[in-house]
Scaffold this active site. Structure first.
Site, PDB file in Angstrom:
ATOM      1  N   SER A   1       0.839  -1.196   0.000  1.00 32.10           N
ATOM      2  CA  SER A   1       0.000   0.000   0.000  1.00 32.10           C
ATOM      3  C   SER A   1       0.878   1.251   0.000  1.00 32.10           C
ATOM      4  CB  SER A   1      -0.971  -0.043   1.187  1.00 32.10           C
ATOM      5  OG  SER A   1      -1.950   0.968   1.082  1.00 32.10           O
TER       6      SER A   1
ATOM      7  N   GLU B   1      -2.174  -2.524  -8.036  1.00 32.78           N
ATOM      8  CA  GLU B   1      -3.403  -2.695  -7.249  1.00 32.78           C
ATOM      9  C   GLU B   1      -3.708  -1.359  -6.597  1.00 32.78           C
ATOM     10  OE1 GLU B   1      -3.779  -2.999  -3.594  1.00 32.78           O
ATOM     11  OE2 GLU B   1      -1.727  -2.445  -3.159  1.00 32.78           O
TER      12      GLU B   1
ATOM     13  N   HIS C   1      -4.716  -5.193  -1.314  1.00 35.32           N
ATOM     14  CA  HIS C   1      -5.726  -4.964  -0.287  1.00 35.32           C
ATOM     15  C   HIS C   1      -6.842  -6.004  -0.404  1.00 35.32           C
ATOM     16  CE1 HIS C   1      -3.699  -1.059  -0.684  1.00 35.32           C
ATOM     17  NE2 HIS C   1      -4.108  -0.784   0.539  1.00 35.32           N
TER      18      HIS C   1
END
Length: 307
Positions: free
Chosen positions: A116, A212, A277
């Site tokens: 992330s 992502e 995630h």
């Protein structure tokens, strides 16, 4: 693009530092994650400011200076074998320029794990240290402490990386074919935001790009991909692996946009590869030479992720 230096694998008794470089960390989730690490025979040490919260900006885990100091001190501690991030959120971009990269380079290679917001550090470790890293679940992440699958894949990567040289996804082919390259990538919005900074690589040329994101509307995903395309950052990419798009628009809306922006690259593309995630998230080594088979949905590493 060249394969990067692989750190040493972990062994029982290894000391691992847990740091918070981004958002605030729930204490109960940290405790649960530490229990998992101890169950693996590791010796986790929590950095001093992991449970801090910034006095003014509550979305940050403490001040920029304290977060940077925790990371640098952990990395430069010769007794620490790996640095694991507690969680993502936002904040790495605020503190990364406070790091002493010469000191971190002198400390030598060690394992780094996070995803992330930690995309920024993955890029910086690649560019500044020439070091391979692990894009995987974080110690206080709900997707880690609640998922035996995510735990096991990370554990195998850390302790027995030869057992996970083939990473098989539950994904689907978008564009058929096989491609070889060096793995890189992360959270799409951060790759776009990093363009033009000292830590961003000039392009993904020669790479197998893993993408992502979370909580993004389709038009914003469009904007990030279009920015990368217009900047020439995707020129020469060898293949694309698409991970999770948790809390984004329904995939029947997002999927056509991903094909629209990436299908014209003329390279193999696979979707829903199972990293990022999502529950049961896979650990993906970055900086590793590998082959993507978009039809089989596999990523096969030339060598184990860790030495």
């Amino acid at each position: 693009m060249k394969q990067l230096l692989r750190p040493q694998r972990l062994a029982p008794g290894a000391r691992v530092a847990v740091v918070a470089t981004s958002g605030p960390v729930p204490e109960e989730r940290l405790a649960a994650g530490l229990d998992v690490l101890r169950g693996w025979g590791l010796d986790p040490v929590v950095a001093p400011h992991v449970l801090d919260r910034h006095p003014e900006f509550g979305y940050l885990a403490g001040t920029d200076a304290d977060r940077a100091a925790d990371l640098q001190n952990a990395w430069c501690d010769p007794s620490v074998d790996a640095v694991l991030c507690a969680r993502g959120g936002y904040g790495v971009q605020r503190m990364i320029d406070l790091l002493d990269w010469e000191a971190m380079r002198a400390a030598g290679p060690k394992v780094f794990v996070g995803f992330s917001d930690l995309t920024v550090l993955h890029e910086a470790f690649a560019q500044r240290l020439g070091l391979a890293t692990l894009y995987g679940p974080m110690a206080a992440g709900i997707d880690f402490i609640k998922s035996a699958t995510a735990q096991e894949h990370l554990r195998a990567t850390l302790f027995a990386p030869e057992t996970v040289r083939e990473i098989a996804s539950r994904g689907r082919t978008v564009v058929s074919g096989r491609a070889r390259g060096v793995t890189l990538g992360g959270c799409l919005c951060l790759l776009a935001a990093e363009l033009g900074t000292p830590d961003a690589r000039p392009s993904a040329r020669g790479g197998l790009l893993c993408l992502e994101d979370v909580g993004e509307e389709t038009y914003r995903v469009d904007r990030y991909l279009t920015q990368l395309l217009r900047a020439g950052w995707l020129d020469g990419v060898r293949g694309v692996l698409l991970g999770s798009w948790e809390e984004c628009d329904p995939y029947e809306r997002l999927g056509p946009l991903l094909l629209d922006r990436l299908g014209g690259l003329g390279v193999p593309v696979v979707e829903e590869f199972g990293f990022g995630h999502c529950s049961d998230g896979l650990t993906i080594p970055f900086g590793a030479t590998a082959e993507l088979d978009a039809d089989a949905g596999t990523l096969t590493l030339d060598e184990p992720a860790l030495r």
